[in-house]
Design an enzyme around this catalytic site. Structure first.
Site, PDB file in Angstrom:
ATOM      1  NE  ARG A  25      22.444  38.542  27.208  1.00  0.00           N
ATOM      2  CZ  ARG A  25      23.066  39.538  26.443  1.00  0.00           C
ATOM      3  NH1 ARG A  25      24.556  39.144  26.504  1.00  0.00           N
ATOM      4  NH2 ARG A  25      22.557  40.108  25.584  1.00  0.00           N
ATOM      5  CE1 TYR A  77      22.489  14.410  37.595  1.00  0.00           C
ATOM      6  CE2 TYR A  77      23.121  16.099  35.897  1.00  0.00           C
ATOM      7  CZ  TYR A  77      22.341  15.628  36.897  1.00  0.00           C
ATOM      8  OH  TYR A  77      21.012  16.012  36.650  1.00  0.00           O
ATOM      9  CG  ASP A 149      31.031  17.689  38.023  1.00  0.00           C
ATOM     10  OD1 ASP A 149      30.932  17.995  39.016  1.00  0.00           O
ATOM     11  OD2 ASP A 149      30.027  17.394  37.341  1.00  0.00           O
ATOM     12  CE  LYS A 174      22.855  18.499  42.817  1.00  0.00           C
ATOM     13  NZ  LYS A 174      23.275  18.832  41.361  1.00  0.00           N
TER      14      LYS A 174
HETATM   15  C1  LIG Z   1      28.242  15.626  39.739  1.00  0.00           C
HETATM   16  C2  LIG Z   1      27.121  16.741  39.021  1.00  0.00           C
HETATM   17  N1  LIG Z   1      27.230  17.577  37.853  1.00  0.00           N
HETATM   18  C3  LIG Z   1      26.555  18.230  37.424  1.00  0.00           C
HETATM   19  C4  LIG Z   1      25.192  18.444  37.846  1.00  0.00           C
HETATM   20  C5  LIG Z   1      24.314  19.445  36.989  1.00  0.00           C
HETATM   21  O1  LIG Z   1      23.995  20.330  37.865  1.00  0.00           O
HETATM   22  P1  LIG Z   1      22.612  21.218  38.105  1.00  0.00           P
HETATM   23  O2  LIG Z   1      21.554  20.182  38.291  1.00  0.00           O
HETATM   24  O3  LIG Z   1      23.065  22.211  38.867  1.00  0.00           O
HETATM   25  O4  LIG Z   1      22.425  21.641  36.552  1.00  0.00           O
HETATM   26  C6  LIG Z   1      24.842  17.517  38.811  1.00  0.00           C
HETATM   27  C7  LIG Z   1      23.576  17.628  39.359  1.00  0.00           C
HETATM   28  O5  LIG Z   1      23.013  16.773  39.967  1.00  0.00           O
HETATM   29  C8  LIG Z   1      25.696  16.487  39.471  1.00  0.00           C
HETATM   30  O6  LIG Z   1      25.412  15.710  40.549  1.00  0.00           O
END
Ligand SMILES: Cc1ncc(COP(=O)(O)O)c(C=O)c1O
Length: 358
Positions: A25, A77, A149, A174
């Site tokens: 971990r 998101y 992000d 992604k």
């Molecule tokens: C811009 C963005 N940030 C964070 C996330 C969250 O990521 P995860 O789906 O890997 O938990 C997403 C998911 O679609 C996203 O598009």
């Protein structure tokens, strides 16, 4: 190839004397290799990996205490909106969602309790652009951390730490992973104290990825530059083609010279990526649903950033967790269609959209 260290614990030489690894971990060599690679491509000094992008988000918010305030870009998101409003708001952390198209307007929301500014750029799904350097200056002046992000741009197109951000966050699910076969999250920083605090949270809370998933992301980032080049080329061709289509109304893509923040995109990005949103003339939900179920090469699915092209409907899919009135306020109309343009042959992609739009 970096081995997949499928182990939960490590043999120690003597009590209290280990060889750098004690328990998985806390550390795993496959994860270490990925964390180092991510720090390198984001121009940071430390990478921290998590079981998902949301687990990475969760770890960042755990830097805060009740009473702290976070200023958040209002187009983001849906899952991030959900964890802020439905989970962390219950712990006394206050989130203010504000438009950030004009970065100078953010200063009015900064108070003595503002501890963090949270930016997604390009935004999801409206493809707005936020001036990272300008927001970084406001964060610095207010002694707040700036979190960016960087999921939509990827470090190939944008490196926020170079522009003054304190923490870069990725849903590595992604573009970093790139093949729609792994769920993974990451944070990258260049401040040792911040790294120490986040590493403590990563180990204490335990939302760590397994070694196989780290291996998949390591494999993905080896071709990030090649994939992003093709995502950008295909994205541009489709954005320009959509704009000339008689049934298409608005096309949202930050590479257009008349995009409201194109000059900022040009300044802070090295390309415009493969994410495009568009609406249809007449703004009919029924017409949009026909397009969404009419494509053959674009798969109807949530997520983005893989080599295969995806088509999605934010209002009912990725952003359904945002209440309808909030969506309307932000310009996220019910007929908005989002494309994650993949790396396939461009003529095939255009032909597919052409037959679906009709
Ligand atoms: C811009 C963005 N940030 C964070 C996330 C969250 O990521 P995860 O789906 O890997 O938990 C997403 C998911 O679609 C996203 O598009």
């Amino acid at each position: 190839m970096t081995p997949i260290y499928q182990t939960s614990t490590y043999v120690q030489e003597a009590p209290g004397k280990h060889k750098g690894y004690e328990y998985a971990r806390t550390q795993n060599p496959t994860r270490t290799a990925l964390q180092d690679a991510l720090a390198s491509i984001e121009n940071g000094t430390h990478g921290l990996c998590f079981g998902s992008g949301m687990a990475a988000t969760d770890a960042v918010v755990k830097l805060l205490s009740p009473g702290d305030e976070v200023i958040v870009s209002d187009d983001l998101y849906g899952g991030t909106y959900r964890i802020f409003t439905k989970v962390f708001a219950n712990y006394g952390i206050k989130f203010q969602f504000v438009p950030m198209g004009d970065a100078s307007s953010i200063s009015q929301y900064v108070t003595a309790n503002t501890k963090m500014i949270w930016v997604e750029t390009p935004t999801n799904p409206l493809l707005n652009i936020i001036d990272i350097a300008a927001v970084a200056a406001i964060a610095k002046a207010g002694n707040a951390l700036l979190v960016v992000d960087n999921t939509f741009a990827s470090p190939y197109l944008q490196t926020p730490l170079d522009l003054g951000a304190d923490i870069v966050l990725h849903s590595a699910t992604k573009y970093l992973g790139g093949h729609s076969d792994v769920v993974h999250g990451a944070l990258i920083v260049k401040d040792d104290t911040l790294e120490e605090r986040l590493r403590f949270i990563q180990n204490s809370c335990g939302a760590v990825p397994g070694p196989q998933d780290c291996f998949l992301v390591l494999r993905g980032i080896k071709t990030l530059h090649l994939r992003m080049q093709r995502h950008c080329e295909n994205g541009e061709a489709i954005a320009r083609w959509l704009r000339n289509h008689p049934k298409v109304d608005r096309v949202l893509w930050c590479g257009f010279e008349d995009h409201p923040n194109h000059a900022i995109a040009k300044k802070q990005m090295r390309g415009y990526g493969g994410m495009i949103s568009f609406t249809l003339k007449g703004d009919s939900m029924a017409d949009a649903l026909k397009v969404l179920s009419g494509t053959k090469l674009f798969s109807l699915a949530e997520s983005l950033g893989g080599v295969e092209s995806l088509i999605g409907h934010p209002a009912s899919m990725t952003h359904a967790s945002i209440p309808a009135d909030e969506r309307a306020k932000r310009g996220l109309s019910d007929s908005l269609i989002r494309l994650s343009v993949g790396v396939e042959d461009i003529e095939d992609l255009i032909e597919d959209l052409n037959q679906a739009i009709g």
